[in-house]
Motif scaffolding. Structure first.
Motif, PDB file in Angstrom:
ATOM      1  N   ALA A 189       0.820  -1.202   0.000  1.00  0.00           N
ATOM      2  CA  ALA A 189       0.000   0.000   0.000  1.00  0.00           C
ATOM      3  C   ALA A 189       0.854   1.251   0.000  1.00  0.00           C
ATOM      4  N   GLU A 190       2.007   1.236   0.656  1.00  0.00           N
ATOM      5  CA  GLU A 190       2.915   2.360   0.628  1.00  0.00           C
ATOM      6  C   GLU A 190       3.432   2.633  -0.777  1.00  0.00           C
ATOM      7  N   GLN A 191       3.408   1.614  -1.608  1.00  0.00           N
ATOM      8  CA  GLN A 191       3.856   1.762  -2.994  1.00  0.00           C
ATOM      9  C   GLN A 191       2.694   2.021  -3.933  1.00  0.00           C
ATOM     10  N   GLY A 192       1.488   2.142  -3.405  1.00  0.00           N
ATOM     11  CA  GLY A 192       0.311   2.379  -4.238  1.00  0.00           C
ATOM     12  C   GLY A 192      -0.289   1.092  -4.815  1.00  0.00           C
ATOM     13  N   LEU A 193       0.095  -0.051  -4.278  1.00  0.00           N
ATOM     14  CA  LEU A 193      -0.373  -1.344  -4.789  1.00  0.00           C
ATOM     15  C   LEU A 193      -1.339  -1.983  -3.804  1.00  0.00           C
ATOM     16  N   ILE A 194      -2.239  -2.793  -4.351  1.00  0.00           N
ATOM     17  CA  ILE A 194      -3.217  -3.544  -3.558  1.00  0.00           C
ATOM     18  C   ILE A 194      -3.062  -5.024  -3.894  1.00  0.00           C
TER      19      ILE A 194
END
Length: 534
Positions: A189-194
């Motif tokens: 999530a910190e990388q913008g991924l789910i």
């Protein structure tokens, strides 16, 4: 001049229209290059345009609050925007799901090196915050998302495998997958991924440790299966033996019933053959009886034929006499008519003579009337006499015919009453050859006859002749018991009577030839033959 001015105006209008079209095309091209539209699985990231966003700020005491701030990057998800290519730059980031496969080698809590295969589904979150984070890290390198995700998952997987034993990993694979997803989700999530999902495909080792874990249970299951198979085979064998015993009992019962049925059929067949032989004998007896009745009927017909012949002869004679009398009556009537006509002619001649001699017409008329009256009277008397004679002749003929029929019936009755024994004897003697013929048919069916004992002088013919004589004697005894007739005596009497009759007939013939027979009148009818029965 006016025409030239009109042409100039049209030229100017055409040029204006062309210029407008060109300007419109240029504007359309500029708009097409400036307007950017993101697809349903894409996000539009514009650099060089600020956008206000809401961020969460964590205070020193751990509480969080939201505040508005400006971001140098504008994010538009599933939409469109006008992008100035001179002062701004845009990027299209895909929001589609990505499948990431991984194979990590890790050591478990019980120091067993394992190979873990897994598969994960990751994507960039559709929230503008996640898109902005992913754009800041992966905008120019889209494939780095899969590599980064793989490294994060393998690291988390190794850390979790080190805290669990092999048995726990094998039994709680779902818990193992959920724990890895929970540990990695925050970092992604910190990388913008789910992380949409994560599954463990398989866990193996190179030394066969995992396979050995199931060996005791496999052996136990195999042993239990073999025991169950043995028990099933034993039960099947017991069932087969029981079925064979039941089949043997049923087969024995079937054989017994078959034997009883065959015996019953044999008895029924023997009874049927006996009944058939009895029926055949009864039929033959009925045939013999019918033949005897037919012979009796033939004898009755012969007797009746003789009586009918005599009656016919008497009727013929009576009819001849009637015809003769009718002819005589007709001749007498004709003679009387002729005499009456002669008298009439004489009367007419006398009347004519009287008329000639008469003095007047009145006397002549009276004489003529008198003559006609006499003629009519004579003719009427002649016709009445003829009718009377004809009626007398018919009555005599009917009387003669009745007397002839009565005489024939009386002669037939007397012949039957006086010669009853002769009739019965004649019929029995005529049936006797048929009876002996039926008796001889039994010897005709015999192929060979062997005589055992005796002198052997006469042979089989003597034996058969003796049997025939005994059979004939038994027939004579049966007829004598039933009717009281002594056939032997009757045959002997007929033989003697026939000899005496032949002698008397020969003597009568000799005496008759010595004399001349008397002549018969042509009109006389021959006398009827006497009714005689042999």
């Amino acid at each position: 001049m006016e025409f030239a001015g009109l042409v100039g105006i049209l030229v100017l209008v055409g040029i204006g229209v062309v210029i407008v079209i060109v300007v419109a095309l240029i504007a359309l091209l500029l708009a097409r290059s400036w307007i950017k539209v993101a697809r349903a699985d894409e996000a539009l990231v514009i650099s060089g345009r600020k956008q206000k966003v809401q961020r969460a700020v964590i205070a020193a005491d751990g509480s969080s609050r939201s505040e508005m701030s400006e971001s140098p990057v504008t994010v538009i998800v599933n939409g469109k925007s006008l992008v100035n290519p001179i002062t701004q730059r845009h990027e299209i980031i895909s929001l589609r799901s990505r499948q990431v496969s991984l194979n990590a080698e890790a050591q478990s809590l019980d120091n067993v090196t394992l190979n873990v295969d897994g598969v994960a589904i990751v994507k960039i979150g559709s929230d503008p915050l996640y898109v902005r984070r992913a754009a800041e890290r992966f905008a120019s390198q889209d494939k780095a998302i899969e590599q980064f995700t793989t490294e994060q998952l393998e690291g988390a997987l190794r850390g979790i495998v080190a805290t669990l034993s092999v048995v726990e990993l094998m039994r709680e694979r779902k818990k193992f997958s959920d724990q890895i997803a929970a540990d990695v989700s925050q970092e992604l999530a910190e990388q913008g991924l789910i992380l949409d999902s994560f599954q463990i495909k398989g866990i193996t080792d190179k030394v066969g440790y995992i396979q050995s874990l199931g060996a005791p249970e496999i052996q136990a299951k195999r042993q239990a299966a073999e025991i169950a198979q043995t028990n099933a085979d034993r039960a099947i064998n017991q069932k087969n033996i029981a079925n064979q015993e039941a089949n043997l009992i049923e087969q024995t019962a079937l054989d017994t019933n078959t034997a009883n049925a065959d015996a019953g059929v044999g008895r029924a067949r023997a009874e049927a053959e006996q009944a058939e032989q009895l029926a055949r004998a009864q039929a033959e007896q009925a045939v013999l009886q019918q033949q005897a009745e037919n012979k009796q009927a033939q004898l009755d017909a012969d007797v009746k034929r003789v009586a009918d012949a005599q009656r016919y002869e008497a009727e013929t004679r009576a009819q001849a006499e009637l015809y003769t009398r009718e002819k005589a009556a007709e001749a007498a009537a004709i003679e009387q008519v002729k005499q009456a006509e002669a008298r009439t002619r004489i009367a007419e001649q006398q009347a004519q003579a009287d008329k000639a001699r008469a003095d007047g017409e009145a006397a002549a008329a009276v004489a003529k009337a008198t003559g006609e009256a006499d003629a009519l009277r004579a003719q009427a008397e002649a016709e009445a006499e003829a009718r009377r004679l004809r009626a007398n002749a018919e009555a005599d003929a009917i009387r003669a015919e009745g007397e002839a029929r009565a005489a024939a019936v009386e002669a037939e009755a007397k012949a039957i009453a006086s010669n009853q024994d002769a009739f019965l004897s004649q019929r029995v003697i005529e049936v006797l050859p048929t009876i002996m013929g039926e008796f001889s048919k039994g010897y005709a069916a015999i192929g060979n006859v062997s005589i055992i004992g005796g002198s052997g002088e006469d042979g089989a013919s003597g034996v058969i002749g003796g049997d025939s004589a005994k059979a004939l004697k038994s027939v004579f005894d049966s007829v004598s018991s039933a009717t009281g007739l002594d056939l032997a005596a009757i045959i002997q009497g007929q033989a003697v009577g026939r000899g005496i009759g032949e002698g008397v007939a020969q003597a009568a013939t000799t005496a008759t030839t010595a004399t001349t027979p008397p002549k018969r009148t042509p009109d006389a009818a021959p006398p009827p033959p006497p009714a005689s029965v042999e």
